[in-house]
Design a protein around this motif. Structure first.
Motif, PDB file in Angstrom:
ATOM      1  N   GLY A 311       0.843  -1.201   0.000  1.00  0.00           N
ATOM      2  CA  GLY A 311       0.000   0.000   0.000  1.00  0.00           C
ATOM      3  C   GLY A 311       0.873   1.244   0.000  1.00  0.00           C
ATOM      4  N   ASN A 312       0.329   2.383   0.375  1.00  0.00           N
ATOM      5  CA  ASN A 312       1.146   3.598   0.465  1.00  0.00           C
ATOM      6  C   ASN A 312       1.573   3.821   1.917  1.00  0.00           C
ATOM      7  N   PHE A 313       2.034   2.734   2.546  1.00  0.00           N
ATOM      8  CA  PHE A 313       2.442   2.812   3.948  1.00  0.00           C
ATOM      9  C   PHE A 313       3.369   1.643   4.273  1.00  0.00           C
ATOM     10  N   VAL A 314       4.079   1.802   5.404  1.00  0.00           N
ATOM     11  CA  VAL A 314       5.029   0.797   5.871  1.00  0.00           C
ATOM     12  C   VAL A 314       4.640   0.429   7.299  1.00  0.00           C
ATOM     13  N   TRP A 315       4.773  -0.839   7.659  1.00  0.00           N
ATOM     14  CA  TRP A 315       4.358  -1.317   8.978  1.00  0.00           C
ATOM     15  C   TRP A 315       5.569  -1.790   9.782  1.00  0.00           C
ATOM     16  N   PHE A 316       5.665  -1.281  11.008  1.00  0.00           N
ATOM     17  CA  PHE A 316       6.703  -1.713  11.953  1.00  0.00           C
ATOM     18  C   PHE A 316       6.038  -2.541  13.042  1.00  0.00           C
ATOM     19  N   PRO A 317       6.206  -3.873  13.014  1.00  0.00           N
ATOM     20  CA  PRO A 317       5.577  -4.694  14.053  1.00  0.00           C
ATOM     21  C   PRO A 317       6.402  -4.627  15.337  1.00  0.00           C
ATOM     22  N   LEU A 318       6.157  -3.633  16.166  1.00  0.00           N
ATOM     23  CA  LEU A 318       7.045  -3.347  17.297  1.00  0.00           C
ATOM     24  C   LEU A 318       6.542  -3.864  18.634  1.00  0.00           C
ATOM     25  N   GLY A 319       5.310  -4.346  18.675  1.00  0.00           N
ATOM     26  CA  GLY A 319       4.776  -4.844  19.944  1.00  0.00           C
ATOM     27  C   GLY A 319       4.866  -3.791  21.038  1.00  0.00           C
ATOM     28  N   ALA A 320       5.536  -4.173  22.131  1.00  0.00           N
ATOM     29  CA  ALA A 320       5.581  -3.304  23.316  1.00  0.00           C
ATOM     30  C   ALA A 320       6.336  -1.994  23.063  1.00  0.00           C
ATOM     31  N   ARG A 321       7.154  -1.938  22.017  1.00  0.00           N
ATOM     32  CA  ARG A 321       7.934  -0.706  21.774  1.00  0.00           C
ATOM     33  C   ARG A 321       7.195   0.290  20.869  1.00  0.00           C
ATOM     34  N   THR A 322       5.939  -0.036  20.553  1.00  0.00           N
ATOM     35  CA  THR A 322       5.154   0.791  19.638  1.00  0.00           C
ATOM     36  C   THR A 322       5.050   2.245  20.101  1.00  0.00           C
ATOM     37  N   ALA A 323       4.665   2.429  21.354  1.00  0.00           N
ATOM     38  CA  ALA A 323       4.428   3.783  21.862  1.00  0.00           C
ATOM     39  C   ALA A 323       5.717   4.609  21.818  1.00  0.00           C
ATOM     40  N   GLU A 324       6.836   3.911  22.061  1.00  0.00           N
ATOM     41  CA  GLU A 324       8.143   4.577  22.086  1.00  0.00           C
ATOM     42  C   GLU A 324       8.463   5.219  20.726  1.00  0.00           C
ATOM     43  N   LEU A 325       8.280   4.448  19.631  1.00  0.00           N
ATOM     44  CA  LEU A 325       8.573   5.018  18.304  1.00  0.00           C
ATOM     45  C   LEU A 325       7.573   6.125  17.974  1.00  0.00           C
ATOM     46  N   GLY A 326       6.299   5.911  18.346  1.00  0.00           N
ATOM     47  CA  GLY A 326       5.294   6.940  18.099  1.00  0.00           C
ATOM     48  C   GLY A 326       5.676   8.250  18.766  1.00  0.00           C
TER      49      GLY A 326
END
Ligand code: PMP
Length: 365
Positions: A311-326
């Motif tokens: 699609g026009n997007f990329v997915w980072f499957p980060l689990g518990a570290r999701t909020a950190e990258l956000g």
């Protein structure tokens, strides 16, 4: 006033977060098209501004006819206007599709994680949302299966009460497209009374050679419905125009439950002008696809293990570290879309916007 239980328990639709005041926003949180509308599209919108005291064409005749012609040119057989239903974005059409076919207690199967509007639309239609987990790990050839729909599990999950299955391809937010052979095997296992919605919101961005041709799948299977939108490749997200391609009896049922005059006149004009300028718009898509390759190559070079991005997007499957990258991205002025505890979705934008995100990603790992 007592609300329906289905309403009090609805998950929220979370739009992209807001930036702290004062920082320039790089908005890569909503899978939007970074290009502004073409001058010809702006002209078409402006031409309608003086007539907004009138209701729009209820049946969107011109737009539906133009779509039928355009789809017929790409399909194995003619697509007639009777097979096309337009609505307020493809989300609006999805809601009306579910309203038209679901009885209370019916089940809607959805590979999950997928587009967050699905569970909301299912609950509002009075049906039961049944999530089916995505694939994980790697196949026998060592290729990553992360973020791919599990169509075998989806077929196995079909039961007595299953009324609808939603197949989002490419899947938002994880990125891979289903493959034609696995989709055919899946459809062979689906009873004819079960509606299969192929949500092709990002179909114009797909370059996976194994991906199905949605119009051919639709032509071969009367229970398949295609869902498409002007919001992504055509860049009309603010105007809210989407459509379904369905057999005429189902399409008529969807029109019957739809909000009257849902698609405004300016939106109809803009969509028509966009179809007229399709070649130019698809060139832009080509540029965005090349940009997607640049971004995913750069990220993999940085060491990121990412699922296939169609699609026009990329997915980072980060689990518990999701909020950190956000949070890190937001602190650096880049809006991305974290899905709590699961991963972060980052839209493909302009080169400068994507470079801003690539700097965040390089600095954070
Ligand atoms: N389907 C999918 C998979 C999407 O990601 C989106 C937009 N985020 C939509 C449908 C809805 O698009 P629209 O209502 O703007 O047509």
């Amino acid at each position: 006033m007592r609300l329906r239980d289905a309403v009090t328990t609805l998950p929220a639709y979370v739009p992209g977060a807001r930036l702290p005041a004062g920082l320039p926003a790089v908005k890569l949180s909503s899978n939007e098209n970074p290009y502004p509308p073409l001058p010809s599209v702006v002209d078409a919108i402006v031409a309608g501004v003086g007539a907004t005291n009138r209701y729009p064409d209820l049946a969107a005749v011109q737009l539906v006819e133009a779509l039928a012609e355009r789809l017929t040119a790409k399909a194995p057989r003619a697509v007639t206007p009777a097979e096309i239903v337009v609505g307020t974005g493809s989300v609006g059409v999805l809601e009306h599709l579910l309203d038209a076919v679901c009885d209370p207690g019916d089940e809607v199967l959805v590979p999950w994680r997928s587009f967050e509007a699905y569970p909301i639309a299912v609950a509002v239609a009075g049906a039961r949302f049944v999530p089916v987990p995505l694939q994980e790990g790697h196949d026998a050839d060592g290729r990553s299966l992360a973020g791919r729909l599990d169509l075998a599990a989806l077929a196995a999950a079909i039961g007595e009460r299953t009324r609808v299955v939603v197949v989002c391809t490419p899947n938002n937010p994880t990125g891979p497209a289903v493959h034609a052979d696995e989709l055919e095997s899946f459809l062979a296992a689906v009873p004819p009374h079960v509606m299969v919605i192929l949500d092709e919101a990002y179909v114009e961005f797909v370059r996976d050679p194994d991906a199905p041709d949605g119009l051919a799948v639709y032509a071969a299977h009367p229970n398949v419905v295609l869902l498409r939108t002007f919001s992504k490749a055509y860049g009309l997200a603010a105007l809210r125009v989407g459509y379904a391609v369905a057999r005429p009896d189902l399409a008529a049922g969807v029109r019957a439950v739809a909000t009257p005059f849902g698609v405004g006149d300016l939106a109809q004009r803009a969509a028509l002008a966009s179809l007229a300028a399709e070649d130019e718009l698809l060139e832009r898509v080509e540029t965005l696809v090349a940009e997607r390759t640049r971004v995913t190559d750069a990220l993999r070079e940085q060491g990121w293990d990412l699922p296939d991005a169609q699609g026009n997007f990329v997915w980072f499957p980060l689990g518990a570290r999701t909020a950190e990258l956000g949070a890190r991205a937001r602190d650096e002025g880049v809006l991305v879309r974290p899905f709590a505890g699961e991963g972060v979705r980052v839209s493909i934008g302009s080169v400068a916007e994507d470079d801003a995100f690539l700097r965040v990603a390089a600095g954070w790992r």
